[in-house]
Design a protein around this motif. Sequence first.
Motif, PDB file in Angstrom:
ATOM      1  N   ASN A  18      28.663 138.939   2.246  1.00 40.57           N
ATOM      2  CA  ASN A  18      29.443 139.319   1.618  1.00 40.57           C
ATOM      3  C   ASN A  18      29.711 140.824   0.982  1.00 40.57           C
ATOM      4  O   ASN A  18      28.770 141.538   1.146  1.00 40.57           O
ATOM      5  N   LEU A  19      30.562 141.361   0.156  1.00 42.75           N
ATOM      6  CA  LEU A  19      30.771 142.621  -0.040  1.00 42.75           C
ATOM      7  C   LEU A  19      29.671 143.026  -1.113  1.00 42.75           C
ATOM      8  O   LEU A  19      29.118 143.887  -1.261  1.00 42.75           O
ATOM      9  N   SER A  20      29.539 142.138  -1.923  1.00 44.30           N
ATOM     10  CA  SER A  20      28.257 142.398  -2.921  1.00 44.30           C
ATOM     11  C   SER A  20      27.071 142.938  -2.287  1.00 44.30           C
ATOM     12  O   SER A  20      26.471 144.109  -2.936  1.00 44.30           O
ATOM     13  N   LYS A  21      26.692 141.898  -1.607  1.00 39.95           N
ATOM     14  CA  LYS A  21      25.018 142.451  -1.089  1.00 39.95           C
ATOM     15  C   LYS A  21      25.240 143.444  -0.265  1.00 39.95           C
ATOM     16  O   LYS A  21      24.373 144.355   0.216  1.00 39.95           O
ATOM     17  N   ALA A  22      26.319 143.678   0.618  1.00 39.73           N
ATOM     18  CA  ALA A  22      26.516 144.722   1.751  1.00 39.73           C
ATOM     19  C   ALA A  22      26.465 146.143   0.744  1.00 39.73           C
ATOM     20  O   ALA A  22      25.974 147.003   1.104  1.00 39.73           O
ATOM     21  N   GLY A  23      27.525 146.316  -0.139  1.00 37.04           N
ATOM     22  CA  GLY A  23      27.387 147.272  -0.952  1.00 37.04           C
ATOM     23  C   GLY A  23      25.977 147.645  -1.630  1.00 37.04           C
ATOM     24  O   GLY A  23      25.679 148.835  -1.608  1.00 37.04           O
ATOM     25  N   ARG A  24      25.094 146.747  -2.021  1.00 33.51           N
ATOM     26  CA  ARG A  24      23.843 146.904  -2.546  1.00 33.51           C
ATOM     27  C   ARG A  24      22.942 147.644  -1.415  1.00 33.51           C
ATOM     28  O   ARG A  24      22.379 148.709  -1.709  1.00 33.51           O
ATOM     29  N   ARG A  25      23.299 147.171  -0.344  1.00 33.62           N
ATOM     30  CA  ARG A  25      22.026 147.597   0.708  1.00 33.62           C
ATOM     31  C   ARG A  25      22.627 149.212   1.040  1.00 33.62           C
ATOM     32  O   ARG A  25      21.992 149.998   1.394  1.00 33.62           O
ATOM     33  N   LEU A  26      24.072 149.469   1.151  1.00 35.04           N
ATOM     34  CA  LEU A  26      24.720 150.586   1.427  1.00 35.04           C
ATOM     35  C   LEU A  26      24.717 151.544   0.276  1.00 35.04           C
ATOM     36  O   LEU A  26      25.155 152.974   0.297  1.00 35.04           O
ATOM     37  N   GLN A  50      37.404 137.097   9.096  1.00 32.56           N
ATOM     38  CA  GLN A  50      38.359 136.412   8.436  1.00 32.56           C
ATOM     39  C   GLN A  50      38.142 136.314   6.875  1.00 32.56           C
ATOM     40  O   GLN A  50      37.314 135.794   6.260  1.00 32.56           O
ATOM     41  N   ARG A  51      39.355 136.398   6.139  1.00 35.70           N
ATOM     42  CA  ARG A  51      39.309 136.968   4.734  1.00 35.70           C
ATOM     43  C   ARG A  51      38.890 135.851   4.062  1.00 35.70           C
ATOM     44  O   ARG A  51      38.356 135.913   2.990  1.00 35.70           O
ATOM     45  N   LYS A  52      39.330 134.604   4.200  1.00 37.52           N
ATOM     46  CA  LYS A  52      39.008 133.481   3.216  1.00 37.52           C
ATOM     47  C   LYS A  52      37.692 132.840   3.708  1.00 37.52           C
ATOM     48  O   LYS A  52      37.624 131.562   3.060  1.00 37.52           O
ATOM     49  N   SER A  53      36.983 133.373   4.494  1.00 38.32           N
ATOM     50  CA  SER A  53      35.721 132.529   4.822  1.00 38.32           C
ATOM     51  C   SER A  53      34.587 132.910   3.861  1.00 38.32           C
ATOM     52  O   SER A  53      34.679 134.015   3.399  1.00 38.32           O
ATOM     53  N   SER A  54      33.678 132.061   3.572  1.00 43.45           N
ATOM     54  CA  SER A  54      32.408 132.343   2.796  1.00 43.45           C
ATOM     55  C   SER A  54      31.266 131.827   3.281  1.00 43.45           C
ATOM     56  O   SER A  54      31.299 130.490   3.205  1.00 43.45           O
ATOM     57  N   PRO A  55      30.222 132.426   3.737  1.00 41.81           N
ATOM     58  CA  PRO A  55      30.457 133.914   4.056  1.00 41.81           C
ATOM     59  C   PRO A  55      31.148 134.360   4.752  1.00 41.81           C
ATOM     60  O   PRO A  55      31.904 133.759   5.639  1.00 41.81           O
ATOM     61  N   LEU A  56      31.345 135.706   4.769  1.00 39.41           N
ATOM     62  CA  LEU A  56      32.475 136.316   5.675  1.00 39.41           C
ATOM     63  C   LEU A  56      31.956 136.024   7.099  1.00 39.41           C
ATOM     64  O   LEU A  56      30.721 136.056   7.446  1.00 39.41           O
ATOM     65  N   ARG A  57      33.102 135.799   7.982  1.00 40.31           N
ATOM     66  CA  ARG A  57      32.809 135.573   9.345  1.00 40.31           C
ATOM     67  C   ARG A  57      33.712 136.600  10.217  1.00 40.31           C
ATOM     68  O   ARG A  57      34.903 136.971   9.897  1.00 40.31           O
TER      69      ARG A  57
END
Length: 305
Positions: A18-26, A50-57
């Motif tokens: 997800n964007l939140s965790k990836a953003g924290r890492r970067l 795939q935009r509507k998948s959670s987690p992102l795929r």
Amino acid sequence: MLEVRHLQALIALSETGNLSKAGRRLHLSQPALSHQIKAVEEHLGVELFQRKSSPLRLSPAGERLLGTAYEVMKTMQQCERDVARIAEGKAGQLRIAVECHSCFDWLMPAMDRFRESWPEVEMDLVSGFQPDPTGLLLEDQADLVIVSKAPSRKDVVYHPLFRYEVLALIARKHPLARKTFLTAQDFAKETLITYPIPDDRIDIVREVLGPVGVNPVRRTAMLTVAILQLVASHRGIAAMPGWAVQPYLEKGYVESRPVRKQGLFANLHAATTRSLSQTAYMREFISVMKQVSFDSLKRISPVSK
């Protein structure tokens, strides 16, 4: 055209989901990270996720690009290490002294990851209580020290790792559990349980209790789990980093409350000598520590510059 930062963003999103965790890492905001991915998709003319998948795929195109991203990053990192070894002539040693007892939960995995790429670096832990951790650097007894306090000292450089909140810890049915946050006066009639380290290295004492003259009865324990057991048994209260006690909070072992209405926050640093801070292996180890901590810990954030 594709840049290294785009590949790093793709890898982070794939690994975190997800964007939140990836953003924290970067250390990027979610909008900034989304902009990077959108720029790559517009450049290639395909969707990577795939935009509507959670987690992102990943889409098939994203999977293909991800494989290349890993290959490119691995090649670049190995090239940088080889050049650094040529420039420095030797790898060196890395003796680590740790002030915070709970740091081993993420420090050991960081050492393992680093060792895979720098097998020539001799790694060791400086054990035992250290009354002056940064002094070990100047006495050539340690090469890196992890500390929460960063006083100015000649030839010592502090590398911020992450910011964290210090939480007050109380038993589940403690009377103070009725409060939404604790003040210095709430500690006055309680037994304060801490690690056996000087007061100037204990956040709650240095920042909250000491300035207003509150001096509660004290008790010490070496291990985090021992402190929490005493708290759970109504033998006292404590104040510890949220990231260090998160697993116990999730299990409902003890309760937590903010310290003061605005909270109590501190930073964790890696301290080195100025000369060692310039070596390639030291720079990479610090980078690995940051990545592993943000990947594995909750309740932490980047240190504001």
